[in-house]
Design a protein around this motif. Structure first.
Motif, PDB file in Angstrom:
ATOM      1  N   PHE A 108      10.279   2.087   7.522  1.00 30.26           N
ATOM      2  CA  PHE A 108       9.943   1.901   5.774  1.00 30.26           C
ATOM      3  C   PHE A 108       9.604   3.151   5.478  1.00 30.26           C
ATOM      4  O   PHE A 108       8.508   3.964   6.004  1.00 30.26           O
ATOM      5  N   ILE A 109      10.263   4.041   4.248  1.00 34.34           N
ATOM      6  CA  ILE A 109       9.773   5.180   3.698  1.00 34.34           C
ATOM      7  C   ILE A 109       9.233   4.834   2.399  1.00 34.34           C
ATOM      8  O   ILE A 109      10.169   4.396   1.430  1.00 34.34           O
ATOM      9  N   PRO A 110       8.103   4.821   1.878  1.00 38.38           N
ATOM     10  CA  PRO A 110       7.677   4.416   0.681  1.00 38.38           C
ATOM     11  C   PRO A 110       8.228   5.327  -0.555  1.00 38.38           C
ATOM     12  O   PRO A 110       8.698   6.319  -0.310  1.00 38.38           O
ATOM     13  N   LYS A 111       8.413   4.861  -1.715  1.00 39.16           N
ATOM     14  CA  LYS A 111       8.762   5.660  -2.645  1.00 39.16           C
ATOM     15  C   LYS A 111       7.953   6.817  -3.265  1.00 39.16           C
ATOM     16  O   LYS A 111       6.863   6.918  -2.945  1.00 39.16           O
TER      17      LYS A 111
ATOM     18  N   PRO B  20       3.313  12.983   2.339  1.00 34.60           N
ATOM     19  CA  PRO B  20       2.926  12.219   1.120  1.00 34.60           C
ATOM     20  C   PRO B  20       3.435  12.923  -0.135  1.00 34.60           C
ATOM     21  O   PRO B  20       3.638  14.340  -0.017  1.00 34.60           O
ATOM     22  N   PRO B  21       3.341  12.313  -1.431  1.00 29.01           N
ATOM     23  CA  PRO B  21       4.110  13.097  -2.347  1.00 29.01           C
ATOM     24  C   PRO B  21       3.254  14.354  -2.594  1.00 29.01           C
ATOM     25  O   PRO B  21       4.108  15.583  -2.996  1.00 29.01           O
ATOM     26  N   ASP B  22       2.005  14.393  -2.692  1.00 22.72           N
ATOM     27  CA  ASP B  22       1.494  15.790  -2.880  1.00 22.72           C
ATOM     28  C   ASP B  22       1.703  16.797  -1.802  1.00 22.72           C
ATOM     29  O   ASP B  22       1.839  18.045  -2.315  1.00 22.72           O
TER      30      ASP B  22
ATOM     31  N   PRO C   6      11.752   2.788  -2.763  1.00 28.17           N
ATOM     32  CA  PRO C   6      11.454   2.411  -1.382  1.00 28.17           C
ATOM     33  C   PRO C   6      12.682   2.455  -0.625  1.00 28.17           C
ATOM     34  O   PRO C   6      13.840   2.162  -1.116  1.00 28.17           O
ATOM     35  N   ASN C   7      12.563   2.719   0.626  1.00 33.72           N
ATOM     36  CA  ASN C   7      13.590   2.741   1.444  1.00 33.72           C
ATOM     37  C   ASN C   7      13.283   2.081   2.741  1.00 33.72           C
ATOM     38  O   ASN C   7      12.348   2.728   3.474  1.00 33.72           O
ATOM     39  N   LEU C   8      14.313   1.385   3.261  1.00 35.05           N
ATOM     40  CA  LEU C   8      14.299   0.877   4.762  1.00 35.05           C
ATOM     41  C   LEU C   8      15.522   1.556   5.545  1.00 35.05           C
ATOM     42  O   LEU C   8      16.515   1.250   4.967  1.00 35.05           O
ATOM     43  N   PHE C   9      14.958   2.497   6.433  1.00 37.14           N
ATOM     44  CA  PHE C   9      15.890   3.207   7.207  1.00 37.14           C
ATOM     45  C   PHE C   9      15.951   2.677   8.503  1.00 37.14           C
ATOM     46  O   PHE C   9      15.164   2.513   9.315  1.00 37.14           O
ATOM     47  N   VAL C  10      17.218   2.101   9.011  1.00 32.78           N
ATOM     48  CA  VAL C  10      17.730   1.657  10.229  1.00 32.78           C
ATOM     49  C   VAL C  10      18.540   2.491  11.203  1.00 32.78           C
ATOM     50  O   VAL C  10      19.586   2.930  10.731  1.00 32.78           O
ATOM     51  N   GLN C  11      17.949   2.906  12.396  1.00 26.63           N
ATOM     52  CA  GLN C  11      18.720   3.373  13.254  1.00 26.63           C
ATOM     53  C   GLN C  11      19.716   2.486  14.124  1.00 26.63           C
ATOM     54  O   GLN C  11      19.318   1.511  14.434  1.00 26.63           O
TER      55      GLN C  11
ATOM     56  N   PRO D 102       0.835  -1.207   0.041  1.00 23.84           N
ATOM     57  CA  PRO D 102       0.133   0.164  -0.048  1.00 23.84           C
ATOM     58  C   PRO D 102       0.844   1.268   0.118  1.00 23.84           C
ATOM     59  O   PRO D 102       0.471   2.490  -0.084  1.00 23.84           O
ATOM     60  N   ALA D 103       2.283   1.227   0.064  1.00 26.58           N
ATOM     61  CA  ALA D 103       2.884   2.302   0.043  1.00 26.58           C
ATOM     62  C   ALA D 103       2.920   3.275   1.106  1.00 26.58           C
ATOM     63  O   ALA D 103       2.611   4.536   1.080  1.00 26.58           O
ATOM     64  N   THR D 104       2.837   2.418   2.499  1.00 25.98           N
ATOM     65  CA  THR D 104       2.344   3.606   3.753  1.00 25.98           C
ATOM     66  C   THR D 104       3.693   3.364   4.537  1.00 25.98           C
ATOM     67  O   THR D 104       4.295   2.230   4.662  1.00 25.98           O
ATOM     68  N   PRO D 105       4.117   4.439   5.307  1.00 24.75           N
ATOM     69  CA  PRO D 105       5.215   4.589   6.085  1.00 24.75           C
ATOM     70  C   PRO D 105       4.824   3.574   7.117  1.00 24.75           C
ATOM     71  O   PRO D 105       3.719   3.453   7.683  1.00 24.75           O
ATOM     72  N   ALA D 106       5.910   2.891   7.722  1.00 23.06           N
ATOM     73  CA  ALA D 106       5.448   1.939   9.133  1.00 23.06           C
ATOM     74  C   ALA D 106       6.989   1.792   9.638  1.00 23.06           C
ATOM     75  O   ALA D 106       7.922   1.683   8.990  1.00 23.06           O
TER      76      ALA D 106
END
Length: 318
Positions: free
Chosen positions: A293-296, A229-231, A213-218, A44-48
């Motif tokens: 998770f940061i969607p495209k 969101p994009p808009d 898409p981006n997986l960002f890990v601390q 669904p391209a949703t941050p999580a």
């Protein structure tokens, strides 16, 4: 959209963390399984946020960072110095000046060490103990100390190891950052690119968007991420360009977003307490071992907070 079951779980888990200025807390997935990640985040391209501490066992978390005697997080210099000849990209900022250079990892380690050095005052009328990296201060009429701890101001220049591709690191350091299964299996099975980010807090990455898409890990320390969101992100960017009478492209970003009028305007719109426009966005607080998770196409800005070192890694995947 999140399913009803997952939404209720994530809302319960987010109650202990509320955001300011109308930004919603990024939901936390019910588990770190591949199917949950696909269903409730990737597709669904949703941050999580993955369940807290999902990535706490990455070898880099244990090997690259130490806790100093004063409780602050610091780099494990003896371990990292073994790879000191490795060339890494560095961002140097001082007040409103900014530049990118390439230098050795040993140079970066010395810069971090110098920026965190302090004076340790001894009971002496004229001198206090000097720690390498600090500056000598001339005696003034207000002080009998030639080296005065009270006269020291923090260094204005900051060195940030930013956007260093993992594939450019020595094998041992690459092995400390194995690619998570979620990256390898959720999409098409390949990694588009990856980066590490290490610096002395506070650190800052301005508002931007990624083509993958981006997986960002601390890995260490704490970072706050604000996402739009994009808009909504595009509207913030357009507002900033109108404010500064700029003509920058949203798809081709350069050093203009790291200094001058654009940097100040972007930071104000995303982070200032004075913005009352009701921004549509989400916020996540990440600590060591947490993954986001940061969607495209989602715009995001990142701040490292607190004292000591912050470290992060991200993987872009297809």
């Amino acid at each position: 959209m999140l399913t009803g079951r997952t939404a209720s779980i994530t809302l319960r888990r987010c109650r202990s963390y509320t955001t300011k200025h109308g930004l919603r807390p990024v939901p936390i997935l019910s588990d770190a399984g591949l199917e949950t990640f696909r269903k409730d985040a990737f597709e669904p391209a949703t941050p999580a946020i993955l369940p807290r501490q999902t990535f706490s066992q990455l070898p880099a978390v244990q090997r690259w960072f130490l806790t100093a005697s004063d409780g602050r997080l610091t780099l494990n210099r003896p371990y990292l110095a073994r790879f000191g000849s490795t060339i890494v990209p560095l961002e140097i900022s001082s007040n409103d000046r900014f530049t990118r250079i390439e230098q050795s990892l040993s140079f970066f380690l010395e810069c971090v060490h110098a920026s965190s050095s302090t004076y340790r005052v001894r009971p002496s009328r004229y001198f206090s103990a000097y720690v390498p990296g600090a500056r000598a201060i001339r005696r003034t009429t207000q002080s009998n100390d030639f080296f005065s701890a009270t006269a020291i101001s923090p260094p204005t220049a900051r060195v940030y190891l930013a956007q260093a591709p993992i594939n450019d690191l020595p094998r041992a350091l690459r092995d400390d950052l194995p690619v998570p299964d979620l990256v390898l299996k959720a999409g098409k099975g390949d990694v588009y690119d990856s980066s590490i980010w290490i610096g002395q807090a506070p650190t800052y990455t301005p508002l931007h968007r990624d083509p993958n898409p981006n997986l960002f890990v601390q890995l260490a320390g704490t970072k706050i991420v604000r996402l739009f969101p994009p808009d909504a992100g595009k509207a913030i960017f357009a507002k900033v360009q109108e404010t500064i009478e700029g003509s920058a492209s949203a798809t081709m970003r350069g050093e203009e977003m790291m200094q001058g009028a654009e940097k100040k305007a972007l930071e104000f719109e995303v982070w200032s307490d004075d913005v009352k426009s009701g921004r549509t966005g989400w916020e996540a607080e990440l600590r060591s071992g947490d993954g986001l998770f940061i969607p495209k196409g989602w715009w995001h800005s990142v701040k490292g907070t607190g004292d000591g070192i912050t470290g992060s890694v991200n993987w872009w995947f297809r």
